[in-house]
Each structure stands twice: as C-alpha cells, then as structure tokens.
Design a protein around this motif. Structure first.
Motif, PDB file in Angstrom:
ATOM      1  N   PHE A 121       1.234  -0.877  -0.545  1.00  0.00           N
ATOM      2  CA  PHE A 121      -0.213  -0.155   0.163  1.00  0.00           C
ATOM      3  C   PHE A 121       0.413   0.707   0.295  1.00  0.00           C
ATOM      4  CE2 PHE A 121      -1.850   3.415   2.711  1.00  0.00           C
ATOM      5  CZ  PHE A 121      -2.960   3.799   2.272  1.00  0.00           C
ATOM      6  N   ASP A 122       2.192   1.203   0.722  1.00  0.00           N
ATOM      7  CA  ASP A 122       2.431   2.565   1.089  1.00  0.00           C
ATOM      8  C   ASP A 122       3.545   2.931   0.224  1.00  0.00           C
ATOM      9  OD1 ASP A 122       2.126   2.938   3.864  1.00  0.00           O
ATOM     10  OD2 ASP A 122       3.962   1.541   4.094  1.00  0.00           O
ATOM     11  N   VAL A 123       3.640   2.032  -1.565  1.00  0.00           N
ATOM     12  CA  VAL A 123       3.923   2.721  -3.134  1.00  0.00           C
ATOM     13  C   VAL A 123       3.184   2.126  -3.823  1.00  0.00           C
ATOM     14  CG1 VAL A 123       6.431   1.337  -1.861  1.00  0.00           C
ATOM     15  CG2 VAL A 123       4.837   0.121  -2.969  1.00  0.00           C
ATOM     16  N   ILE A 124       1.879   2.293  -3.626  1.00  0.00           N
ATOM     17  CA  ILE A 124       1.140   2.385  -4.692  1.00  0.00           C
ATOM     18  C   ILE A 124       1.654   3.979  -5.246  1.00  0.00           C
ATOM     19  CG2 ILE A 124      -1.028   3.203  -5.022  1.00  0.00           C
ATOM     20  CD1 ILE A 124      -1.824   1.141  -3.305  1.00  0.00           C
ATOM     21  N   ALA A 125       1.296   4.948  -4.582  1.00  0.00           N
ATOM     22  CA  ALA A 125       1.979   5.770  -5.020  1.00  0.00           C
ATOM     23  C   ALA A 125       3.560   6.649  -5.699  1.00  0.00           C
ATOM     24  CB  ALA A 125       1.791   7.401  -4.221  1.00  0.00           C
ATOM     25  N   LYS A 126       4.247   5.297  -5.326  1.00  0.00           N
ATOM     26  CA  LYS A 126       5.436   5.826  -6.152  1.00  0.00           C
ATOM     27  C   LYS A 126       5.839   4.398  -7.103  1.00  0.00           C
ATOM     28  CE  LYS A 126       7.014   6.967  -1.039  1.00  0.00           C
ATOM     29  NZ  LYS A 126       7.939   5.798  -0.560  1.00  0.00           N
ATOM     30  N   ARG A 127       4.659   3.729  -7.127  1.00  0.00           N
ATOM     31  CA  ARG A 127       4.704   3.218  -8.960  1.00  0.00           C
ATOM     32  C   ARG A 127       5.373   3.898 -10.037  1.00  0.00           C
ATOM     33  NH1 ARG A 127       3.179   0.992 -12.802  1.00  0.00           N
ATOM     34  NH2 ARG A 127       1.807   2.640 -12.494  1.00  0.00           N
ATOM     35  N   GLN A 128       5.478   3.123 -10.846  1.00  0.00           N
ATOM     36  CA  GLN A 128       5.684   4.235 -12.090  1.00  0.00           C
ATOM     37  C   GLN A 128       6.605   3.089 -13.009  1.00  0.00           C
ATOM     38  OE1 GLN A 128       9.990   6.223 -11.682  1.00  0.00           O
ATOM     39  NE2 GLN A 128       8.366   7.279 -11.985  1.00  0.00           N
ATOM     40  N   SER A 129       6.262   3.152 -13.889  1.00  0.00           N
ATOM     41  CA  SER A 129       6.487   2.109 -15.374  1.00  0.00           C
ATOM     42  C   SER A 129       8.175   2.899 -15.842  1.00  0.00           C
ATOM     43  CB  SER A 129       5.456   2.573 -17.094  1.00  0.00           C
ATOM     44  OG  SER A 129       4.620   1.323 -16.750  1.00  0.00           O
ATOM     45  N   TRP A 143       8.267  -2.120  -3.952  1.00  0.00           N
ATOM     46  CA  TRP A 143       7.951  -2.493  -2.668  1.00  0.00           C
ATOM     47  C   TRP A 143       9.998  -2.336  -2.125  1.00  0.00           C
ATOM     48  CZ3 TRP A 143       8.184  -6.760   0.547  1.00  0.00           C
ATOM     49  CH2 TRP A 143       7.951  -6.392   1.782  1.00  0.00           C
ATOM     50  N   LEU A 144      10.283  -3.862  -3.358  1.00  0.00           N
ATOM     51  CA  LEU A 144      12.110  -4.189  -3.115  1.00  0.00           C
ATOM     52  C   LEU A 144      12.921  -3.335  -3.862  1.00  0.00           C
ATOM     53  CD1 LEU A 144      10.978  -7.891  -3.819  1.00  0.00           C
ATOM     54  CD2 LEU A 144      11.480  -7.121  -1.359  1.00  0.00           C
ATOM     55  N   GLY A 145      12.072  -2.200  -4.107  1.00  0.00           N
ATOM     56  CA  GLY A 145      13.379  -1.210  -4.466  1.00  0.00           C
ATOM     57  C   GLY A 145      14.056  -1.067  -5.931  1.00  0.00           C
ATOM     58  N   LEU A 146      12.936  -2.322  -6.917  1.00  0.00           N
ATOM     59  CA  LEU A 146      12.849  -2.361  -8.491  1.00  0.00           C
ATOM     60  C   LEU A 146      11.950  -1.667  -9.522  1.00  0.00           C
ATOM     61  CD1 LEU A 146      12.752  -6.540  -7.807  1.00  0.00           C
ATOM     62  CD2 LEU A 146      14.928  -5.286  -8.548  1.00  0.00           C
ATOM     63  N   LYS A 147      12.711  -1.734 -10.702  1.00  0.00           N
ATOM     64  CA  LYS A 147      11.958  -0.766 -11.833  1.00  0.00           C
ATOM     65  C   LYS A 147      11.154  -1.347 -12.267  1.00  0.00           C
ATOM     66  CE  LYS A 147      12.786   3.500  -9.264  1.00  0.00           C
ATOM     67  NZ  LYS A 147      12.076   3.969  -8.359  1.00  0.00           N
ATOM     68  N   CYS A 148      10.452  -1.572 -13.560  1.00  0.00           N
ATOM     69  CA  CYS A 148       9.716  -2.398 -14.327  1.00  0.00           C
ATOM     70  C   CYS A 148       9.085  -1.490 -15.430  1.00  0.00           C
ATOM     71  CB  CYS A 148       8.272  -2.834 -13.483  1.00  0.00           C
ATOM     72  SG  CYS A 148       8.809  -3.763 -12.276  1.00  0.00           S
TER      73      CYS A 148
END
Length: 368
Positions: free
Chosen positions: A152-160, A311-316
């Motif tokens: 939940f804490d990274v919903i606003a941080k996720r990006q492509s 959350w694990l510090g990865l980019k996608c």
C-alpha cells in the motif's frame, strides 16, 4: 520519441527545420518550459498525496487511477452508490490498433481494481469484489479493521520506468516474493533470468516492433497519445509524457515534427535491445483463458507484482510487442513451456533510476 542527436538534427530529412526548432525550443525551455515543469511538479504531488487513515471514496478512487495501464489511456470509469463502487470499462478510450480485442483495456481495469482493493483495506474498510456480466467490477465496501498491506505504501510511487537499468541480478528471496505476488487463481507467472531465454524474448520484441512500426495506423495511434510538454500532459491528464521517458520537453509542433523524422524501427530496435540487455530479468504473465474476466485477473496479478517490485526497490516496464503481434505469441508461449496458452504480458525489471511520474486525470473526470 528518441533524443535528438547532433548528427540526426544536421543530416536528417528536414534537418534545417528541426535545428531551427531546437534553437527555439531551447529558449522555450528557459522560459515557458521551466515554469510549466514547476507547475507539473505541483500537479504530480497533488495527484500522489498519501492517503490518510480514514480516506474517503474520492481518495480511494484517486489511488485506483494510479495503476498501470496501456499507453496511459486510463480506460476506466467509476460509479459510486453509497458504499458500493463499480469499476467500468471506458470503451471511448480504446486503442483499437494495438489492442483490437480490448485485452490491454481489461488488464488495465484489473490493475486499477487491485489498487482499489489494497487502498480500501488500508483505510479500514472491508472489501468484497464481484465481476459483473458487462465486464465491470463491483466493490462492496463496509466497515472493517485496518489491514495495511506493505505494498500500500508504494502505490503512489510505482511507475513504468522506461530507462536503462544497471543489470544487477535480483536476490533469490526477492524473486520468490515476486513469484508469489504475481500469481493468482487462474494466473501463472514465469520469471526468466536465463540470458539465452531473455535474448529470445528480445528477438521477438524486435520482430514485433518491426511489424508495428511498418503499420502507419499503429504509428498514428501511438502518436495521438504522446504528450511532448508538461502543459499538454496536464491539460489531457493522460498519455505518454516525453519527460517521463527521459526525453526532452518540446513545444507540440516541434515534438510532432521530430517524432515523424526520428521515430524509426532502427532507432527503436536499438533502444529495445539496450533496455533488455540492462534488465535483471523478465516476467511473463499467462491467464487460464483469453476473455475479459481472465484478463482482469491478469491485471490484478500484474499490479501486485509491480507494487511488490517497487517495494523491493526495483523498476519495471512493459515489453509487450511479443504479445501484441498475434503471430509471435505461439513462440513466446513455447519458450515458457505453455504452448497452448496465450501469453498476456511481458515485464522487464531491475535496478534503475527514478523517472518523472506520468499524468493522471482528476477523480471528478473519471466518475460516472
């Protein structure tokens, strides 16, 4: 759109026009562009404000709209009746050339559904999700206890993140966590870390890219979703913003001309190859059946995978040419050992830089 190299600007067809445009764009960036980028930073901060402990429905829907979706078309609508929320497909935001059967559209709905589910439970609401015959989803929200999923804490941080990664391998424990996150009833996830397999996917991606960029209708559809500067991105609230992919911001007329001149199969294939070579691994999602209900489930699995990776510090980032070009799907399916299934999504992941966030539409524009 590719970054404009000096050689391309001077030697390409229409190079004189582009050089003159770049000179004008430099002045524009120093003045209007700089101000617009500051406005864009504020716009993004507002869209991605963290939810409070007792978030209302409007803010839960705002979090739902931060989900991954094809071309950033945001093909969804929300209908609120009391404590019930319906998530509806918005067929007015289809991309019929790249997505003729609305596969990506329903996957995008699934991604938004997972965000809404996670956010509702974190806000202390019970949440029951049911599929409707028309392809929509119904969320019945009640009073519950706070269930704060770590993602939940990274919903606003996720990006492509469409950029080069650093190639570092992902630890086995993190791969295990990603495998669990991306698997749901009816959805299987295949993680490819072997370089030979990844090279085969690269070959399929390049083959698919050649097919797509040879189709003027595909190129025109893609171009219609490009936003070359922050003003255009904020006005539409959707689409592929140049700065979010590491490209320079330009006035619309220069950006469109540059796209026409420099967006070619050769340059895009080179970019694809470098991006895949820099990635730690690939994820391939496969649903049990090829229909909207299963595509929504694939979207939910994919979104949880993307959130867990963040959350694990990865980019996608998505590499979907092998699933978008139908004749390439059997080769990808055979590669992962599922010869009779239709692969749904391909995601590359690894350790990489943060990019500027993509735009989103305000909540009031997505409500029915």
């Amino acid at each position: 759109m590719k970054n404009l190299s000096r050689r391309q600007c001077l030697l390409g067809s229409g190079g004189v026009l582009v050089v003159a445009g770049v000179i004008g764009a430099t002045a524009w960036n120093r003045n209007s562009g700089a101000s617009a980028m500051a406005d864009y930073d504020n716009y993004v901060a507002t869209l991605r404000t963290a939810l409070g402990p007792e978030a209302g429905l409007s803010n839960l829907i705002r979090y739902a709209t931060l989900a991954a979706n094809g071309h950033n078309t945001q093909p969804w609508r929300f209908q609120v009746r009391g404590n019930d929320v319906r998530l509806l497909p918005d067929f007015g935001r289809r991309t019929p050339i790249v997505d003729p059967d609305d596969h990506h559209l329903f996957v995008s709905l699934g991604c938004a559904a997972e965000n809404l589910f996670v956010a509702a439970r974190a806000a202390g609401r019970s949440c029951e999700v049911a599929s409707e015959p028309d392809g929509s989803l119904r969320f019945q929200l009640g009073t519950g206890t706070v269930s704060r999923d770590p993602v939940f804490d990274v919903i606003a941080k996720r990006q492509s993140t469409r950029a080069l990664y650093d190639g570092r391998p992902v630890p086995g424990r993190d791969l295990d966590a990603l495998a669990r996150a991306g698997t749901r009833p009816g959805v299987r996830l295949f993680l490819l870390t072997d370089r030979q397999q990844m090279d085969k996917v690269r070959e399929l991606a390049i083959a698919g890219n050649n097919v797509q960029l040879a189709d003027p209708a595909f190129v025109a559809e893609l171009k219609s979703w490009l936003r070359f500067n922050p003003s255009a991105a904020m006005t539409s609230g959707d689409g592929l913003f140049a700065a979010s992919t590491g490209n320079p911001v330009l006035p619309d007329w220069i950006g469109r001309r540059a796209f026409d001149l420099f967006f070619t199969a050769r340059t895009e294939n080179d970019k694809l190859a470098r991006e895949l070579e820099s990635s730690a691994a690939l994820a391939v999602f496969v649903g049990d059946a090829a229909d909207p209900a299963n595509w929504i489930e694939v979207g939910r699995a994919c979104q949880r995978f993307l959130l867990t990776a963040t959350w694990l510090g990865l980019k996608c980032a998505f590499i979907n040419q092998p699933v978008e070009v139908a004749r390439l799907r059997p080769e990808l399916a055979a590669l992962i050992g599922e010869p009779h299934k239709r692969p749904d999504l391909v995601v590359r992941f690894g350790y990489g830089p943060a990019m500027l966030y993509a735009p989103r539409r305000p909540v009031d524009t997505v409500l029915v």
